[in-house]
Design a protein around this motif. Structure first.
Motif, PDB file in Angstrom:
ATOM      1  N   SER A  57       0.865  -1.182   0.000  1.00  0.00           N
ATOM      2  CA  SER A  57       0.000   0.000   0.000  1.00  0.00           C
ATOM      3  C   SER A  57       0.895   1.224   0.000  1.00  0.00           C
ATOM      4  N   ALA A  58       0.971   1.890  -1.138  1.00  0.00           N
ATOM      5  CA  ALA A  58       1.791   3.097  -1.225  1.00  0.00           C
ATOM      6  C   ALA A  58       1.183   4.217  -0.389  1.00  0.00           C
ATOM      7  N   LEU A  59      -0.149   4.255  -0.314  1.00  0.00           N
ATOM      8  CA  LEU A  59      -0.828   5.318   0.438  1.00  0.00           C
ATOM      9  C   LEU A  59      -0.581   5.165   1.937  1.00  0.00           C
ATOM     10  N   ALA A  60      -0.731   3.931   2.450  1.00  0.00           N
ATOM     11  CA  ALA A  60      -0.506   3.683   3.870  1.00  0.00           C
ATOM     12  C   ALA A  60       0.947   3.339   4.174  1.00  0.00           C
ATOM     13  N   GLU A  61       1.782   3.247   3.122  1.00  0.00           N
ATOM     14  CA  GLU A  61       3.195   2.904   3.256  1.00  0.00           C
ATOM     15  C   GLU A  61       3.372   1.586   4.003  1.00  0.00           C
ATOM     16  N   GLU A  62       2.630   0.583   3.566  1.00  0.00           N
ATOM     17  CA  GLU A  62       2.707  -0.745   4.155  1.00  0.00           C
ATOM     18  C   GLU A  62       3.274  -1.731   3.133  1.00  0.00           C
ATOM     19  N   GLY A  63       4.136  -2.613   3.588  1.00  0.00           N
ATOM     20  CA  GLY A  63       4.714  -3.635   2.735  1.00  0.00           C
ATOM     21  C   GLY A  63       5.921  -3.178   1.939  1.00  0.00           C
ATOM     22  N   LEU A  64       6.300  -1.904   2.048  1.00  0.00           N
ATOM     23  CA  LEU A  64       7.416  -1.385   1.246  1.00  0.00           C
ATOM     24  C   LEU A  64       8.758  -1.922   1.739  1.00  0.00           C
ATOM     25  N   ASP A  65       8.924  -1.983   3.058  1.00  0.00           N
ATOM     26  CA  ASP A  65      10.174  -2.515   3.603  1.00  0.00           C
ATOM     27  C   ASP A  65      10.354  -3.991   3.232  1.00  0.00           C
ATOM     28  N   THR A  66       9.248  -4.742   3.286  1.00  0.00           N
ATOM     29  CA  THR A  66       9.323  -6.158   2.923  1.00  0.00           C
ATOM     30  C   THR A  66       9.658  -6.327   1.446  1.00  0.00           C
ATOM     31  N   ALA A  67       9.036  -5.502   0.598  1.00  0.00           N
ATOM     32  CA  ALA A  67       9.319  -5.574  -0.840  1.00  0.00           C
ATOM     33  C   ALA A  67      10.784  -5.254  -1.119  1.00  0.00           C
ATOM     34  N   TRP A  68      11.332  -4.251  -0.444  1.00  0.00           N
ATOM     35  CA  TRP A  68      12.729  -3.882  -0.641  1.00  0.00           C
ATOM     36  C   TRP A  68      13.659  -4.999  -0.165  1.00  0.00           C
ATOM     37  N   ALA A  69      13.331  -5.623   0.950  1.00  0.00           N
ATOM     38  CA  ALA A  69      14.143  -6.729   1.442  1.00  0.00           C
ATOM     39  C   ALA A  69      14.134  -7.894   0.463  1.00  0.00           C
ATOM     40  N   ASP A  70      12.979  -8.176  -0.135  1.00  0.00           N
ATOM     41  CA  ASP A  70      12.895  -9.267  -1.109  1.00  0.00           C
ATOM     42  C   ASP A  70      13.671  -8.925  -2.380  1.00  0.00           C
ATOM     43  N   MET A  71      13.647  -7.657  -2.784  1.00  0.00           N
ATOM     44  CA  MET A  71      14.423  -7.242  -3.954  1.00  0.00           C
ATOM     45  C   MET A  71      15.910  -7.425  -3.690  1.00  0.00           C
ATOM     46  N   GLN A  72      16.367  -7.015  -2.518  1.00  0.00           N
ATOM     47  CA  GLN A  72      17.778  -7.160  -2.182  1.00  0.00           C
ATOM     48  C   GLN A  72      18.197  -8.629  -2.127  1.00  0.00           C
ATOM     49  N   ALA A  73      17.318  -9.469  -1.595  1.00  0.00           N
ATOM     50  CA  ALA A  73      17.631 -10.899  -1.520  1.00  0.00           C
ATOM     51  C   ALA A  73      17.770 -11.502  -2.912  1.00  0.00           C
ATOM     52  N   LEU A  74      16.892 -11.110  -3.823  1.00  0.00           N
ATOM     53  CA  LEU A  74      16.951 -11.628  -5.184  1.00  0.00           C
ATOM     54  C   LEU A  74      18.225 -11.172  -5.889  1.00  0.00           C
ATOM     55  N   VAL A  75      18.574  -9.890  -5.734  1.00  0.00           N
ATOM     56  CA  VAL A  75      19.782  -9.357  -6.374  1.00  0.00           C
ATOM     57  C   VAL A  75      21.027 -10.028  -5.807  1.00  0.00           C
ATOM     58  N   SER A  76      21.063 -10.223  -4.508  1.00  0.00           N
ATOM     59  CA  SER A  76      22.229 -10.882  -3.886  1.00  0.00           C
ATOM     60  C   SER A  76      22.403 -12.300  -4.414  1.00  0.00           C
ATOM     61  N   TRP A  77      21.303 -13.020  -4.544  1.00  0.00           N
ATOM     62  CA  TRP A  77      21.380 -14.388  -5.064  1.00  0.00           C
ATOM     63  C   TRP A  77      21.894 -14.401  -6.499  1.00  0.00           C
ATOM     64  N   ARG A  78      21.396 -13.469  -7.317  1.00  0.00           N
ATOM     65  CA  ARG A  78      21.820 -13.419  -8.717  1.00  0.00           C
ATOM     66  C   ARG A  78      23.286 -13.028  -8.843  1.00  0.00           C
ATOM     67  N   ARG A  79      23.760 -12.163  -7.979  1.00  0.00           N
ATOM     68  CA  ARG A  79      25.188 -11.808  -8.007  1.00  0.00           C
ATOM     69  C   ARG A  79      26.048 -13.027  -7.690  1.00  0.00           C
ATOM     70  N   GLU A  80      25.678 -13.734  -6.640  1.00  0.00           N
ATOM     71  CA  GLU A  80      26.460 -14.895  -6.226  1.00  0.00           C
ATOM     72  C   GLU A  80      26.410 -16.013  -7.262  1.00  0.00           C
ATOM     73  N   ALA A  81      25.257 -16.144  -7.957  1.00  0.00           N
ATOM     74  CA  ALA A  81      25.108 -17.216  -8.941  1.00  0.00           C
ATOM     75  C   ALA A  81      25.658 -16.830 -10.309  1.00  0.00           C
ATOM     76  N   GLY A  82      26.089 -15.571 -10.485  1.00  0.00           N
ATOM     77  CA  GLY A  82      26.665 -15.134 -11.747  1.00  0.00           C
ATOM     78  C   GLY A  82      25.672 -14.629 -12.767  1.00  0.00           C
ATOM     79  N   PHE A  83      24.374 -14.580 -12.412  1.00  0.00           N
ATOM     80  CA  PHE A  83      23.365 -14.139 -13.372  1.00  0.00           C
ATOM     81  C   PHE A  83      23.334 -12.627 -13.531  1.00  0.00           C
ATOM     82  N   PHE A  84      23.732 -11.906 -12.492  1.00  0.00           N
ATOM     83  CA  PHE A  84      23.659 -10.443 -12.531  1.00  0.00           C
ATOM     84  C   PHE A  84      24.540  -9.881 -13.639  1.00  0.00           C
ATOM     85  N   ASP A  85      25.816 -10.243 -13.636  1.00  0.00           N
ATOM     86  CA  ASP A  85      26.747  -9.737 -14.650  1.00  0.00           C
ATOM     87  C   ASP A  85      26.409 -10.278 -16.041  1.00  0.00           C
ATOM     88  N   ALA A  86      25.963 -11.533 -16.098  1.00  0.00           N
ATOM     89  CA  ALA A  86      25.615 -12.114 -17.393  1.00  0.00           C
ATOM     90  C   ALA A  86      24.429 -11.392 -18.013  1.00  0.00           C
TER      91      ALA A  86
END
Length: 337
Positions: free
Chosen positions: A236-265
């Motif tokens: 909810s952008a209006l109530a600013e709910e779930g944004l921290d969780t979404a950002w944490a999930d984005m960071q987790a996905l990016v970290s996994w892709r970096r470690e697995a070599g998909f990010f640079d590829a």
């Protein structure tokens, strides 16, 4: 224009210089294109921002989400650049460019930079030079670059070719679960966020989130995704709910892709894609040549009169262009030592 001075000021993080640099790369003039290439070449190569593409249908709340999400990132100590692409009028060619006025809180933050740009005639949901604008923001030292598309339909997936994460915003009760298994923008998304999950719309948002979560499990597994991705979640952008969780999930996905070599590829594949797109654009620009215009006019008149079939006229036009281009020259690749 002092290209070296402009490049140094952009690298130092000066907002006015960055805005001037983006104006330069968006220009279609030949001399400006040459200067833009020099500016991009002079920027630091060791800076890398997280590129997040955001798309969604009109009215889903993209601007509201970007402001709330951007504020979350700024409060976490990150520098955020927002590149918002506005649709251009098919009649006048103009754009309102009003995204910055919608993000009044974020626009006042010292750690944020917002730049609206017209889409002009470019298809795919982004402007023709958005990729180069992203490179300028990276060179200016921003940590996160948010790329907002015009938000039109299921085929607007070009932003996925210039971003590390592609986030799709959907509204509650926007359609049946069959929409989730349709190819196109849905299979390109890394995360699906059901926005407006507040108030009376929260029950509908929960149902929509469940529908799309089930639909995502039916899509073919992509090698660049760990278990649980792509995922659907409510915010909810209006109530600013779930944004921290979404950002944490984005960071987790990016970290996994970096470690697995998909990010640079992925970035390497994107660079090749844009090289080919620039070649295609350069070839299309040859149609603006005086000889080509004259040939197009003559052949077009014969087609309109019925004296020549469109396919035959197109073949003759290609012969004209081949004559203008001449034989291709490719520099030899030196042998490896």
């Amino acid at each position: 224009m002092d290209i070296q001075d402009l490049s140094q000021r952009i690298a130092a993080g000066e907002r006015r210089a960055l805005a001037r640099g983006i104006t330069l790369v968006e220009s279609g003039r030949a001399d400006h294109r040459a200067q833009a290439t020099q500016v991009l070449a002079a920027l630091p190569r060791d800076r890398q921002a997280l590129r997040i593409g955001l798309s969604g249908t009109p009215g889903v709340g993209k601007s509201t989400f970007i402001e709330a999400f951007g504020m979350t990132l700024v409060q976490a100590g990150l520098c955020v650049a927002v590149l918002a692409v506005d649709p251009s009028s098919a009649r006048s060619g103009g754009s309102i460019l009003g995204d910055k006025t919608r993000m009044d809180r974020l626009s006042r933050e010292a750690g944020a930079f917002i730049r609206p740009s017209p889409s002009q005639t470019h298809l795919g949901g982004v402007a023709r030079r958005t990729r180069e604008a992203v490179a300028l923001c990276e060179g200016a030292g921003f940590d996160v670059v948010l790329i907002e598309t015009v938000g039109v339909g299921q085929s607007e997936t070009v932003v996925a070719q210039m971003s590390d994460l592609f986030v799709l915003l959907l509204a509650p009760a926007g359609g049946d679960e069959l929409q989730g298994v349709k190819r196109g923008i849905m299979e390109m998304a890394d995360m699906i966020l059901i926005n407006k999950a507040d108030g009376d719309l929260k029950p509908a948002a929960m149902r929509t989130c469940a529908d799309y979560a089930g639909a995502l499990r039916l899509l073919r597994k992509r090698p660049q995704d760990p278990d649980g991705y792509p995922k659907a979640m409510m915010v909810s952008a209006l109530a600013e709910e779930g944004l921290d969780t979404a950002w944490a999930d984005m960071q987790a996905l990016v970290s996994w892709r970096r470690e697995a070599g998909f990010f640079d590829a992925t970035r390497a594949a994107q660079a090749r894609y844009w090289f080919e797109e620039d070649v295609r654009s350069a070839l299309l620009s040859k149609l603006d040549d005086a000889t080509a215009k004259r040939a197009m006019e003559q052949l077009g008149s014969r087609v309109a009169e019925g004296a020549l079939a469109p396919s035959a006229a197109a073949a003759q036009m290609l012969d004209v262009l081949d004559g203008n281009f001449g034989p291709a020259r490719v520099d030899p690749v030196p042998d490896s030592p």
